[in-house]
Write an enzyme that holds these catalytic residues in place. Structure first.
Site, short mmCIF file in Angstrom:
data_model
loop_
_atom_site.label_atom_id
_atom_site.label_comp_id
_atom_site.label_asym_id
_atom_site.label_seq_id
_atom_site.Cartn_x
_atom_site.Cartn_y
_atom_site.Cartn_z
N GLN A 69 45.46 35.07 38.09
CA GLN A 69 45.30 33.67 37.71
C GLN A 69 44.38 32.95 38.70
OE1 GLN A 69 48.91 31.61 36.76
NE2 GLN A 69 47.82 29.76 36.22
N PHE A 70 43.10 32.96 38.39
CA PHE A 70 42.12 32.34 39.28
C PHE A 70 42.32 30.84 39.38
CE2 PHE A 70 40.07 31.60 35.24
CZ PHE A 70 39.35 30.42 35.41
N THR A 71 43.00 30.23 38.40
CA THR A 71 43.17 28.78 38.42
C THR A 71 44.05 28.30 39.57
OG1 THR A 71 44.99 28.88 36.83
CG2 THR A 71 42.76 28.54 35.94
#
Length: 146
Positions: free
Chosen positions: A78-80
């Site tokens: 999850q890069f967010t």
């Protein structure tokens, strides 16, 4: 590296209508990597998570680790997690690692967890995923390498 750990009673991740990973009791790990992360960061976080005592003992105290309760891991990239919303209304992801760096580190992270004897299920790196989870407790912990 940043991981949002949620203790779960059961969880799954679905991509394009197909379940790619599911667990019963265990941890859902939302895994974010930054461009500064190295293998040492991944190893530190994996060791920390494998050893955390977030499950209740007979006295109701968080005193048992995931392996002691027979739990599994659901790991979701999850890069967010590295979204910066301090300026404006649209997040900046400049701190998130580029996919060519993040994907091998995420796979290595999952291998490190398996090295501690944990069963690891995953989502698909870079895919749009639906994550379902029953948050047990609720218990949510943020684990960071920096």
């Amino acid at each position: 590296m940043k991981v949002v750990l949620q203790r779960s009673g059961k969880a799954s991740v679905t991509v394009d209508g197909e379940i790619t990973g599911s667990i019963d009791k265990g941890y859902v790990l939302l895994v974010g990597l930054t461009h500064e992360d190295k293998k040492e960061d991944v190893e530190y976080i994996a060791k920390k998570i494998a050893g955390l005592r977030l499950w209740e003992d007979d006295d109701g105290k968080m005193n048992k680790s995931i392996d002691e309760v027979g739990g599994s891991i659901l790991s979701v990239s999850q890069f967010t997690l590295y979204g910066d919303v301090r300026k404006g209304r649209r997040p900046s992801f400049i701190e998130a690692a580029r996919p060519e760096k993040a994907e091998p580190l995420w796979h290595y992270f999952n291998e490190c967890l398996e090295g501690y004897g944990l069963q690891v299920e995953t989502g698909i790196f870079g895919a749009m995923m639906d994550v379902e989870l029953v948050n047990d407790g609720p218990v949510t912990i943020i684990v960071e390498s920096k």
